[in-house]
Enzyme design. Structure first.
Site, PDB file in Angstrom:
ATOM      1  N   SER A  75      -5.681   2.661  -1.706  1.00 37.25           N
ATOM      2  CA  SER A  75      -7.049   3.017  -2.144  1.00 37.25           C
ATOM      3  C   SER A  75      -8.091   3.121  -1.032  1.00 37.25           C
ATOM      4  O   SER A  75      -9.233   3.455  -1.315  1.00 37.25           O
ATOM      5  CB  SER A  75      -7.589   2.034  -3.210  1.00 37.25           C
ATOM      6  OG  SER A  75      -7.063   2.337  -4.487  1.00 37.25           O
ATOM      7  N   THR A  76      -7.710   2.852   0.222  1.00 34.91           N
ATOM      8  CA  THR A  76      -8.747   2.838   1.275  1.00 34.91           C
ATOM      9  C   THR A  76      -8.878   4.168   2.011  1.00 34.91           C
ATOM     10  O   THR A  76      -9.636   4.260   2.976  1.00 34.91           O
ATOM     11  CB  THR A  76      -8.487   1.721   2.301  1.00 34.91           C
ATOM     12  OG1 THR A  76      -7.223   1.956   2.947  1.00 34.91           O
ATOM     13  CG2 THR A  76      -8.474   0.360   1.637  1.00 34.91           C
ATOM     14  N   ASP A  87       3.675   3.772  10.670  1.00 33.37           N
ATOM     15  CA  ASP A  87       3.789   4.870   9.709  1.00 33.37           C
ATOM     16  C   ASP A  87       4.768   4.424   8.624  1.00 33.37           C
ATOM     17  O   ASP A  87       5.918   4.088   8.933  1.00 33.37           O
ATOM     18  CB  ASP A  87       4.323   6.092  10.470  1.00 33.37           C
ATOM     19  CG  ASP A  87       4.498   7.317   9.583  1.00 33.37           C
ATOM     20  OD1 ASP A  87       4.589   7.178   8.346  1.00 33.37           O
ATOM     21  OD2 ASP A  87       4.562   8.419  10.159  1.00 33.37           O
ATOM     22  N   ILE A  88       4.329   4.446   7.385  1.00 33.83           N
ATOM     23  CA  ILE A  88       5.153   3.931   6.285  1.00 33.83           C
ATOM     24  C   ILE A  88       6.445   4.746   6.126  1.00 33.83           C
ATOM     25  O   ILE A  88       7.459   4.214   5.663  1.00 33.83           O
ATOM     26  CB  ILE A  88       4.341   3.910   4.965  1.00 33.83           C
ATOM     27  CG1 ILE A  88       5.026   3.051   3.892  1.00 33.83           C
ATOM     28  CG2 ILE A  88       4.107   5.290   4.401  1.00 33.83           C
ATOM     29  CD1 ILE A  88       4.375   1.758   3.647  1.00 33.83           C
ATOM     30  N   TYR A 147      -9.349   7.425  -1.887  1.00 31.40           N
ATOM     31  CA  TYR A 147      -9.947   6.740  -3.030  1.00 31.40           C
ATOM     32  C   TYR A 147     -11.167   5.888  -2.672  1.00 31.40           C
ATOM     33  O   TYR A 147     -11.819   5.354  -3.575  1.00 31.40           O
ATOM     34  CB  TYR A 147      -8.890   5.914  -3.772  1.00 31.40           C
ATOM     35  CG  TYR A 147      -8.018   6.720  -4.729  1.00 31.40           C
ATOM     36  CD1 TYR A 147      -8.167   8.107  -4.863  1.00 31.40           C
ATOM     37  CD2 TYR A 147      -7.051   6.099  -5.516  1.00 31.40           C
ATOM     38  CE1 TYR A 147      -7.369   8.843  -5.734  1.00 31.40           C
ATOM     39  CE2 TYR A 147      -6.255   6.835  -6.407  1.00 31.40           C
ATOM     40  CZ  TYR A 147      -6.424   8.202  -6.509  1.00 31.40           C
ATOM     41  OH  TYR A 147      -5.638   8.929  -7.391  1.00 31.40           O
ATOM     42  N   VAL A 179      -0.878   9.042   2.521  1.00 28.59           N
ATOM     43  CA  VAL A 179       0.453   8.439   2.467  1.00 28.59           C
ATOM     44  C   VAL A 179       1.351   9.251   1.529  1.00 28.59           C
ATOM     45  O   VAL A 179       2.532   9.460   1.808  1.00 28.59           O
ATOM     46  CB  VAL A 179       0.382   7.009   1.883  1.00 28.59           C
ATOM     47  CG1 VAL A 179       1.747   6.363   1.882  1.00 28.59           C
ATOM     48  CG2 VAL A 179      -0.588   6.145   2.644  1.00 28.59           C
ATOM     49  N   ASP A 180       0.819   9.648   0.405  1.00 29.95           N
ATOM     50  CA  ASP A 180       1.569  10.359  -0.619  1.00 29.95           C
ATOM     51  C   ASP A 180       2.170  11.644  -0.042  1.00 29.95           C
ATOM     52  O   ASP A 180       3.382  11.910  -0.166  1.00 29.95           O
ATOM     53  CB  ASP A 180       0.592  10.674  -1.770  1.00 29.95           C
ATOM     54  CG  ASP A 180       1.269  11.043  -3.076  1.00 29.95           C
ATOM     55  OD1 ASP A 180       2.503  10.915  -3.165  1.00 29.95           O
ATOM     56  OD2 ASP A 180       0.543  11.443  -4.007  1.00 29.95           O
TER      57      ASP A 180
HETATM   58  N1  AR6 Z   1       1.678   5.478   6.828  1.00 26.04           N
HETATM   59  C1  AR6 Z   1       0.855   4.448   6.565  1.00 26.04           C
HETATM   60  N2  AR6 Z   1      -0.427   4.605   6.188  1.00 26.04           N
HETATM   61  C2  AR6 Z   1      -0.896   5.863   6.082  1.00 26.04           C
HETATM   62  C3  AR6 Z   1      -0.096   7.003   6.329  1.00 26.04           C
HETATM   63  C4  AR6 Z   1       1.258   6.782   6.723  1.00 26.04           C
HETATM   64  N3  AR6 Z   1       2.095   7.787   6.987  1.00 26.04           N
HETATM   65  N4  AR6 Z   1      -0.872   8.114   6.119  1.00 26.04           N
HETATM   66  C5  AR6 Z   1      -2.106   7.678   5.768  1.00 26.04           C
HETATM   67  N5  AR6 Z   1      -2.134   6.326   5.757  1.00 26.04           N
HETATM   68  P1  AR6 Z   1      -4.586   7.456   1.139  1.00 26.04           P
HETATM   69  P2  AR6 Z   1      -5.576   6.292  -1.391  1.00 26.04           P
HETATM   70  C6  AR6 Z   1      -3.246   5.405   5.418  1.00 26.04           C
HETATM   71  O1  AR6 Z   1      -5.668   8.460   1.110  1.00 26.04           O
HETATM   72  O2  AR6 Z   1      -6.901   5.968  -0.815  1.00 26.04           O
HETATM   73  C7  AR6 Z   1      -3.466  11.037  -2.090  1.00 26.04           C
HETATM   74  O3  AR6 Z   1      -3.891  12.373  -2.090  1.00 26.04           O
HETATM   75  C8  AR6 Z   1      -4.635   5.938   5.422  1.00 26.04           C
HETATM   76  O4  AR6 Z   1      -5.118   6.001   6.748  1.00 26.04           O
HETATM   77  O5  AR6 Z   1      -3.199   7.889   1.475  1.00 26.04           O
HETATM   78  O6  AR6 Z   1      -4.898   5.288  -2.292  1.00 26.04           O
HETATM   79  C9  AR6 Z   1      -2.847  10.627  -3.415  1.00 26.04           C
HETATM   80  O7  AR6 Z   1      -2.142  11.684  -4.024  1.00 26.04           O
HETATM   81  C10 AR6 Z   1      -5.374   4.886   4.603  1.00 26.04           C
HETATM   82  O8  AR6 Z   1      -5.641   3.741   5.404  1.00 26.04           O
HETATM   83  O9  AR6 Z   1      -4.453   6.676  -0.302  1.00 26.04           O
HETATM   84  C11 AR6 Z   1      -4.035  10.222  -4.223  1.00 26.04           C
HETATM   85  O10 AR6 Z   1      -4.667  11.341  -4.834  1.00 26.04           O
HETATM   86  C12 AR6 Z   1      -4.330   4.472   3.568  1.00 26.04           C
HETATM   87  O11 AR6 Z   1      -3.088   4.978   4.075  1.00 26.04           O
HETATM   88  C13 AR6 Z   1      -4.972   9.616  -3.215  1.00 26.04           C
HETATM   89  O12 AR6 Z   1      -4.618  10.210  -1.958  1.00 26.04           O
HETATM   90  C14 AR6 Z   1      -4.547   5.001   2.157  1.00 26.04           C
HETATM   91  O13 AR6 Z   1      -5.041   6.322   2.169  1.00 26.04           O
HETATM   92  C15 AR6 Z   1      -4.798   8.125  -3.081  1.00 26.04           C
HETATM   93  O14 AR6 Z   1      -5.777   7.629  -2.218  1.00 26.04           O
END
Ligand code: AR6
Length: 181
Positions: free
Chosen positions: A127-128, A16-17, A131, A39-40
């Site tokens: 982005s995975t 977890d980041i 996005y 993540v955000d």
């Molecule tokens: N730690 C590490 N990885 C994580 C965590 C965590 N706590 N939570 C989720 N992931 P995403 P994106 C993984 O959707 O595709 C947001 O709404 C997740 O399983 O967080 O770049 C933003 O505001 C996946 O493998 O990012 C933007 O609108 C990875 O992080 C949009 O999502 C990325 O998933 C960005 O989308």
């Protein structure tokens, strides 16, 4: 899994980041910098309101953050010292510059970390999630971009990919194995 690239250790872990005690964690944000899911959402929840306060100041100054760019805020209550917010590409089939924008998100984030004097930085799989970037391709682009940057010489001691589930970790491990040392 680990690989040494010049002075820098490249590490792939599941985790977890928001729990990483590194100098900087990278947030997969959106251009508004106002938070979101994935993540955000996790970073803003765990880090507290100080992060959003600084994001608002940045937006006042520069407007929206273009995909491929990266900016820095405090990490608030996180165990890290800084959050580097970047915006990856929304996947639209792959012919709309997605690999270039994804590479830029990683490299610009590394540059911010180096400017801050960081020794360690942790990335999520940008982005995975929301996005929609296909995981195997994103893993290859991410690792190629980071490795190419580190091969130019970097003061960073560790770049850590913190991958949220076993399938995501496996995709990055496979991609790293396929990249010849
Ligand atoms: N730690 C590490 N990885 C994580 C965590 C965590 N706590 N939570 C989720 N992931 P995403 P994106 C993984 O959707 O595709 C947001 O709404 C997740 O399983 O967080 O770049 C933003 O505001 C996946 O493998 O990012 C933007 O609108 C990875 O992080 C949009 O999502 C990325 O998933 C960005 O989308």
């Amino acid at each position: 899994m680990e690989r040494q690239i010049g002075n820098t250790r490249l590490v792939l872990v599941r985790g977890d980041i928001t729990r990483q005690a590194v100098d900087a964690v990278v947030n997969a944000a959106n251009p508004s910098l106002m938070g979101g899911g994935g993540v955000d959402g996790a970073i803003h929840r765990a880090g507290g309101p100080a992060i959003l306060d600084e994001c608002k100041k940045i937006v006042k100054k520069i407007g929206r953050l273009e995909p491929g760019g990266a900016v820095v805020t405090t990490a608030g209550n996180l165990p890290a010292r800084h959050v580097i917010h970047t915006v990856g590409p929304v996947w639209k089939g792959g012919a709309r510059g997605e690999p270039e924008v994804l590479s830029s998100a990683y490299v610009e984030s590394l540059k911010r970390a180096e400017e801050l004097g960081c020794r360690s930085v942790a990335f999520p799989s940008i982005s995975t999630g929301a996005y929609g970037y296909p995981l195997e391709e994103a893993a290859r682009v991410a690792l190629e971009a980071v490795i190419a940057h580190l091969e130019e010489g970097s003061p960073l001691e560790e770049v850590r990919f913190v991958l949220f589930s076993d399938p995501v970790l496996a995709a990055y491990e496979t991609a790293l194995e396929r990249l010849k040392p």
